[in-house]
Design an enzyme around this catalytic site. Sequence first.
Site, mmCIF file in Angstrom:
data_model
loop_
_atom_site.group_PDB
_atom_site.id
_atom_site.type_symbol
_atom_site.label_atom_id
_atom_site.label_comp_id
_atom_site.label_asym_id
_atom_site.label_seq_id
_atom_site.Cartn_x
_atom_site.Cartn_y
_atom_site.Cartn_z
ATOM 1 N N ASP A 87 25.148 85.032 25.630
ATOM 2 C CA ASP A 87 25.597 83.617 25.564
ATOM 3 C C ASP A 87 25.986 83.540 23.953
ATOM 4 O OD1 ASP A 87 26.556 80.992 26.310
ATOM 5 O OD2 ASP A 87 24.539 80.348 25.556
ATOM 6 N N ASP A 112 26.666 79.948 22.231
ATOM 7 C CA ASP A 112 25.854 78.652 21.413
ATOM 8 C C ASP A 112 24.467 78.778 21.893
ATOM 9 O OD1 ASP A 112 28.044 77.245 20.393
ATOM 10 O OD2 ASP A 112 28.660 76.934 22.667
#
Length: 259
Positions: A13, A15
Amino acid sequence: MAERKPIESWLTDMDGVLIHEGVPIPGADAFLKKLRESGRPFLVLTNNSIYTARDLHARLRRMGLDVPVDNIWTSALATAQFLDDQRPGGSAYVIGEAGLTTALHDIGYILTDHEPDFVILGETRTYSFEALTKAVRLINDGARFIATNPDNVGPSVEGDLPATGSVAALITAATGKQPYFVGKPNPLMMRAGLNAIGAHSETSAMIGDRMDTDVLAGLEAGMRTFLVLSGVTQPADVDRHPFRPSEIVDSIADLVDRI
């Protein structure tokens, strides 16, 4: 229990794992550098559909993180691929930004509000009552409802913002129709990403900061999962879920030597 195979491919991922509020998380640059040098397949994933992969490449580079365009996989790209597989050459009424509209244009979709095959809801900072009303009426008239991702809130420097999941709930309340969410935790997004880099779930790992999207998506796609504590999920939150990550680490810096 059979011994797990070595990790050959990495999905992560963005963020909360690589960056936080526009600032790189310590260790992110070293992790990405080692991935590039190793030649191992990898993808940086995001449920945010606002930006194109090229936009995100430029934004990350300004922060000192080098991620090639081909190594970025967004919910907008996953949605476009899903629609191209399901109904090639279709039409859609879209609420979203350039990341989504560009992905749809690239697969040959026509964007229209005249009897579209789909209403597609993505992320935007300017949801309008007029656009939502049109979406409701088109869905009631038979358009199929697709949403890029189920996240209810998104981060900003001012605090949480309503995101796609929240707005989808509004449309569902008005139409009685549930959307099909393409992004995490739907394993479809993960499997499409794995296929894009020629990877296999048995030898791949997913790194994320959220139990309800990243870890769940990796788990359901059959990958090893690493939860980092540099983002949303904290240690006290883990046991509230009926599933667990393969491992919990403080941050991406703890995984540099695992490549």
